[in-house]
Design an enzyme around this catalytic site. Structure first.
Site, PDB file in Angstrom:
ATOM      1  N   ALA A  63       0.863  -1.181   0.000  1.00  8.48           N
ATOM      2  CA  ALA A  63       0.000   0.000   0.000  1.00  8.48           C
ATOM      3  C   ALA A  63       0.897   1.227   0.000  1.00  8.48           C
ATOM      4  O   ALA A  63       2.066   1.155   0.384  1.00  8.48           O
ATOM      5  CB  ALA A  63      -0.900  -0.018   1.223  1.00  8.48           C
ATOM      6  N   GLY A 108       0.707  -5.009   1.121  1.00  7.26           N
ATOM      7  CA  GLY A 108      -0.548  -5.106   0.370  1.00  7.26           C
ATOM      8  C   GLY A 108      -0.388  -5.827  -0.964  1.00  7.26           C
ATOM      9  O   GLY A 108      -1.363  -6.389  -1.482  1.00  7.26           O
ATOM     10  N   GLU A 111      -0.652  -9.348  -0.108  1.00  7.58           N
ATOM     11  CA  GLU A 111      -2.047  -9.598   0.281  1.00  7.58           C
ATOM     12  C   GLU A 111      -2.940  -9.734  -0.959  1.00  7.58           C
ATOM     13  O   GLU A 111      -3.851 -10.560  -0.992  1.00  7.58           O
ATOM     14  CB  GLU A 111      -2.522  -8.477   1.215  1.00  7.58           C
ATOM     15  CG  GLU A 111      -1.675  -8.445   2.487  1.00  7.58           C
ATOM     16  CD  GLU A 111      -2.141  -7.441   3.519  1.00  7.58           C
ATOM     17  OE1 GLU A 111      -1.780  -6.258   3.383  1.00  7.58           O
ATOM     18  OE2 GLU A 111      -2.864  -7.829   4.441  1.00  7.58           O
ATOM     19  N   GLU A 131       4.893  -4.679   7.184  1.00  9.17           N
ATOM     20  CA  GLU A 131       4.049  -3.700   7.887  1.00  9.17           C
ATOM     21  C   GLU A 131       4.491  -3.398   9.314  1.00  9.17           C
ATOM     22  O   GLU A 131       4.498  -2.239   9.731  1.00  9.17           O
ATOM     23  CB  GLU A 131       2.579  -4.172   7.893  1.00  9.17           C
ATOM     24  CG  GLU A 131       1.867  -3.983   6.564  1.00  9.17           C
ATOM     25  CD  GLU A 131       1.913  -5.226   5.670  1.00  9.17           C
ATOM     26  OE1 GLU A 131       2.830  -6.057   5.850  1.00  9.17           O
ATOM     27  OE2 GLU A 131       1.029  -5.355   4.804  1.00  9.17           O
TER      28      GLU A 131
END
Ligand code: HXC
Length: 258
Positions: A63, A108, A111, A131
Site C-alpha cells: 500500500a 498489500g 495480500e 508492515e
C-alpha cells in the site's frame, strides 16, 4: 495510461496494476479503480483472470506509504476496509484468478496475491509483510490468508519478523505453484489460464466455491457442500456432451458454459 490496464485474450482476462513510478504501490485511487474494475470483470464471461504488475521489478510493492503516513485512525480504518473489500472481490470472482508475481510482492502486494486462487512467480520475485516495521499490521487480510496457505506458524514468523523470502523459498512453502524466468512468466500464466478456460466453467466455478467455503472448516461442517452445485451441473449441456463424448471414446466439444 490508467492505474489499471485490462485486456482479454480469448476466454482469459489480464489485469495489470499500472503505477510503475511507485512500483505499483496501491493508493486509494488505485484501490477504488480496482474495486470498480473487479465488478465489471465479474459481469463478463471470461473463464480465468490473470493479475500482474507493470514492469520487470515489481508486482505490487505494498500500500502507498506516502498516502498512509499522515492518516488519522478513521482514515486508516477506511483505507484498510476499502482494500479488504477489493481483496474479497478478487477472491469471490466466479472465475479462477492467477497472480503472475513479476517481482516485489510486499505488504498489500502480497495480500493481493494471496487473494488470488493460484500464484505463479518470476525468479526475481520477493515476498514479505513489512508492515510491523512501519508501525502497523498487515491490513488487507494478509495474515489470515497467508496462514491458510503456508500454515500459521510460518505466517506469524513472516508477519512478526518482516523477513523477505525469495522465489525458491516461496515455492518450497507452497506460497507459489511454480517459478519461471521473468520473460516466460506471462506465457506460463496464459498457458495455465487457457487450460482452466478449456474446462467446464460451471464445474470450475463449483470447485472454486467449495474450496473457498470449506477452507479452514472441519470436514463435519463441509461434508456435502458440493451436493447442490453438483446437481446444478446436470442442467448443463456441457455435462451431457462431455460424458457422452467420454463414452463414445472421443474428445468433448468445446465447453460453452451452459
Ligand atoms: C509508496 C513506494 C512504495 C510504497 C515503493 N515506492 N514502494 N511508494 N508506497 N509501498 C516508491 C519509492 O518511494 C520510490 O519513489 C519508487 O517507488 C521506487 O522505489 P525505490 O525504493 O527507490 O526502489 P528500490 O530501492 O529498488 O526498493 C524497492 C523496494 C522499496 C524494496 C520495494 O521500494 C520498498 O521497501 N518499498 C516499500 C515496501 C513496503 O514496505 N510495503 C508495505 C507497505 S505497507 P521515488 O519517488 O523515490 O522514486 C502495506 C500495508 C497494506 O502494504 C495494508 C494497508 C491497509
Amino acid at each position: 495510461m490508467g492505474l489499471l490496464l485490462y485486456e482479454e485474450k480469448g476466454h482469459v482476462g489480464i489485469l495489470t496494476i499500472n503505477r510503475p513510478e511507485a512500483l505499483n504501490a496501491l493508493n486509494s485511487a488505485l484501490i477504488d479503480a480496482l474495486s470498480v474494475k473487479l465488478d465489471e470483470i465479474s459481469a463478463t464471461t471470461i473463464r480465468c483472470l490473470i493479475v500482474t504488475g507493470t514492469g520487470e521489478k515489481s508486482f505490487v510493492a505494498g500500500a502507498d506509504i506516502s498516502e498512509m503516513k499522515d492518516m488519522n485512525p478513521e482514515e486508516a480504518e477506511a483505507f484498510s476496509a476499502a482494500g479488504n473489500v477489493a481483496m474479497e472481490k478478487v477472491e469471490r470472482l466466479h472465475m479462477p484468478v492467477i497472480a503472475a508475481v513479476n517481482g516485489f510482492a510486499l505488504g498489500g502486494g502480497l495480500e493481493l496475491a494471496l487473494a488470488c486462487d493460484i500464484r505463479l512467480c518470476s525468479e526475481n520475485a520477493m515476498f514479505g509483510l513489512p508492515e510491523v516495521g512501519l508501525g502497523i499490521p498487515p491490513g488487507y487480510g494478509g495474515v489470515q490468508r497467508l496462514a491458510r496457505i503456508i500454515g500459521i506458524a510460518k505466517a506469524k514468523e513472516l508477519a512478526f519478523t518482516t523477513d523477505r523470502i525469495k522465489a525458491p523459498e516461496a515455492l518450497a512453502l507452497g506460497l507459489v505453484s511454480a517459478v519461471y524466468p521473468l520473460g516466460e512468466l506471462m506465457d506460463a500464466a496464459m498457458q495455465m489460464a487457457d487450460k482452466i478456460a478449456s474446462n467446464s466453467p460451471m464445474g470450475v466455478w463449483a470447485a472454486k466455491v467449495v474450496a473457498n467455503s470449506s477452507v479452514g472448516l472441519p470436514l463435519t461442517k463441509t461434508a456435502g457442500l458440493e451436493v447442490p452445485l453438483f446437481g446444478e451441473c446436470f442442467n448443463t449441456n456441457d455435462q451431457k456432451q462431455a460424458m457422452t463424448a467420454f463414452l463414445e471414446k472421443r474428445k468433448p466439444e468445446p465447453f460453452m458454459g451452459k
